[in-house]
Design a protein around this motif. Structure first.
Motif, PDB file in Angstrom:
ATOM      1  N   PRO A 141     -28.980   7.926 -15.161  1.00 10.99           N
ATOM      2  CA  PRO A 141     -29.913   8.188 -13.886  1.00 10.99           C
ATOM      3  C   PRO A 141     -29.067   8.229 -12.578  1.00 10.99           C
ATOM      4  O   PRO A 141     -28.212   7.548 -12.468  1.00 10.99           O
ATOM      5  CB  PRO A 141     -30.676   6.733 -13.904  1.00 10.99           C
ATOM      6  N   TYR A 142     -29.701   9.015 -11.712  1.00 10.70           N
ATOM      7  CA  TYR A 142     -29.028   9.191 -10.436  1.00 10.70           C
ATOM      8  C   TYR A 142     -29.442   7.993  -9.527  1.00 10.70           C
ATOM      9  O   TYR A 142     -30.563   7.753  -9.175  1.00 10.70           O
ATOM     10  CB  TYR A 142     -29.300  10.522  -9.906  1.00 10.70           C
ATOM     11  N   ASP A 150     -35.035   8.760 -12.944  1.00 11.51           N
ATOM     12  CA  ASP A 150     -35.160   7.894 -13.902  1.00 11.51           C
ATOM     13  C   ASP A 150     -33.865   8.209 -15.277  1.00 11.51           C
ATOM     14  O   ASP A 150     -33.059   9.023 -14.871  1.00 11.51           O
ATOM     15  CB  ASP A 150     -36.417   7.749 -14.724  1.00 11.51           C
ATOM     16  N   MET A 151     -34.080   7.631 -16.301  1.00  9.97           N
ATOM     17  CA  MET A 151     -32.940   8.130 -17.343  1.00  9.97           C
ATOM     18  C   MET A 151     -32.709   9.508 -17.862  1.00  9.97           C
ATOM     19  O   MET A 151     -32.009   9.855 -18.197  1.00  9.97           O
ATOM     20  CB  MET A 151     -33.134   6.962 -18.486  1.00  9.97           C
ATOM     21  N   LEU A 211     -42.675   0.350 -18.478  1.00  9.32           N
ATOM     22  CA  LEU A 211     -41.833   1.062 -19.368  1.00  9.32           C
ATOM     23  C   LEU A 211     -40.210   0.792 -18.894  1.00  9.32           C
ATOM     24  O   LEU A 211     -39.504   1.042 -19.916  1.00  9.32           O
ATOM     25  CB  LEU A 211     -42.147   2.409 -19.381  1.00  9.32           C
ATOM     26  N   ASN A 212     -40.040   0.542 -17.596  1.00 10.79           N
ATOM     27  CA  ASN A 212     -38.588   0.565 -17.288  1.00 10.79           C
ATOM     28  C   ASN A 212     -38.281  -0.754 -16.664  1.00 10.79           C
ATOM     29  O   ASN A 212     -37.223  -1.065 -16.034  1.00 10.79           O
ATOM     30  CB  ASN A 212     -38.555   1.639 -15.865  1.00 10.79           C
ATOM     31  N   LYS A 213     -38.900  -1.846 -17.131  1.00 10.84           N
ATOM     32  CA  LYS A 213     -38.588  -3.114 -16.701  1.00 10.84           C
ATOM     33  C   LYS A 213     -37.382  -3.656 -17.373  1.00 10.84           C
ATOM     34  O   LYS A 213     -36.519  -4.406 -16.858  1.00 10.84           O
ATOM     35  CB  LYS A 213     -39.641  -4.083 -17.143  1.00 10.84           C
ATOM     36  N   ALA A 245     -29.454  -3.092 -14.795  1.00 10.07           N
ATOM     37  CA  ALA A 245     -28.608  -2.230 -14.467  1.00 10.07           C
ATOM     38  C   ALA A 245     -28.799  -1.037 -13.520  1.00 10.07           C
ATOM     39  O   ALA A 245     -28.142  -0.543 -12.932  1.00 10.07           O
ATOM     40  CB  ALA A 245     -28.347  -1.646 -16.126  1.00 10.07           C
ATOM     41  N   HIS A 246     -30.256  -0.357 -13.726  1.00  6.75           N
ATOM     42  CA  HIS A 246     -30.669   0.389 -12.674  1.00  6.75           C
ATOM     43  C   HIS A 246     -31.871   0.063 -12.062  1.00  6.75           C
ATOM     44  O   HIS A 246     -32.646   0.694 -12.359  1.00  6.75           O
ATOM     45  CB  HIS A 246     -30.688   1.898 -13.481  1.00  6.75           C
TER      46      HIS A 246
END
Length: 309
Positions: free
Chosen positions: A53-54, A65-66, A260-262, A267-268
């Motif tokens: 991910p940027y 996102d990833m 979904l991204n919790k 980390a990101h």
């Protein structure tokens, strides 16, 4: 109405929602709903320079996102689902509550007290848990796939999100109507020979429509919060795809992006913070619109009293 359009809170709130919805719809119409993606960034000699991910302000302004998808573009694409779902649910909550409250308003006080006693405990039970238990078995993907097509899952979720708040909301509207019915001007209208139906539509409802407009904004915020809670619990609108890889959403609605991204919170973190930011801005916009409307209605009431109306 011109005074309302001059209020900064109302202008900011409505402008944010309209611009966001317009961009989201245009992305679907003109861009076929596609989202910008840069899987990898290479140097001039062909060697790998960056991989997703940027972070923000690197490849994209809000990062990616990833999988290298632009987070800002993703959030804009999902706005029509997120805001649209909330608008539809909040509207039909108020619509059905108004209809049911009309019939409950005509019931005897003793009968209404029994209905109120039954519905009041439901208002203390978390709506999130009720919705979760009713939705999880329908919207979650299984090994055999979804048991129902998308439109059935979406319709079922709409129905549940509306029903969980309907009993307490209906009782609240009935109590508002009974409060107005006990006012002195209603007694005067009855004395002058007005029928109950005439008094209800000509005297009671005009006293309440402003409160109902503000209640619609409150329901909007409640539904928005409920969707976030369900998203964290991985119950996503339209279905949650649970396979061998990471869970994914059928749509790009914001609650799903958060749920979904919790796992990237440590980390990101920007992957989670971007949809949370737009959720917050949307809630703030609606709260500002409600505040502007409330001030407008209060000012209008003061003008009426000064004129002796």
């Amino acid at each position: 109405m011109s005074r309302l359009l001059k209020k900064k809170k109302f202008i900011f709130g409505t402008s944010f929602l309209i611009i966001l919805m317009t961009l989201s719809i245009l992305n679907t119409v003109l861009n076929d709903g596609k989202i910008r993606q840069i899987p990898y960034v290479y140097n001039e000699d062909g060697t790998l320079e960056k991989a997703p991910p940027y972070p923000p302000f690197d490849v994209f302004i809000f990062g990616s996102d990833m999988y290298g998808y632009d987070l800002l573009h993703t959030v804009v694409e999902g706005a029509k689902y997120s805001i649209g779902i909330v608008l539809i649910v909040a509207f039909f909550r108020m619509f059905f509550a108004v209809i049911f409250s009309y019939f409950l308003f005509r019931t005897p006080q003793r009968t209404f007290n029994v209905i109120k006693a039954i519905s009041e405990p439901l208002s203390f039970f978390p709506q999130t848990l009720i919705a979760y238990f009713l939705l999880s078995t329908v919207v979650l993907y299984t090994i055999e796939g979804f048991h129902h097509p998308f439109w059935v899952r979406a319709l079922y979720e709409f129905i549940i999100l509306i029903l969980v708040a309907l009993p307490s909301l209906t009782v609240q509207l009935v109590e508002q109507k009974r409060r107005v019915w006990n006012e002195e001007f209603i007694e005067s209208a009855i004395t002058l020979g007005g029928s109950k139906r005439h008094i209800y539509f000509k005297h009671v409802l005009p006293q309440l429509y402003e409160e109902w407009i503000l209640m619609f904004g409150q329901q909007f915020l409640q539904v928005l919060t409920l969707l976030v809670h369900l998203g964290v619990m991985m119950v996503l609108f339209g279905g949650t795809i649970m396979g061998d890889g990471p869970p994914s959403s059928v749509t790009h609605e914001w609650a799903g992006l958060i749920g979904l991204n919790k796992r990237f919170m440590l980390a990101h973190e920007w992957i989670v913070y971007v949809p949370i930011l737009f959720f917050t801005l949307t809630a703030l916009s609606v709260a500002m619109i409600n505040k502007a409307l409330s001030d407008f209605f209060k000012q209008k009431d003061r003008v009426r009293k000064n004129r002796g109306i």
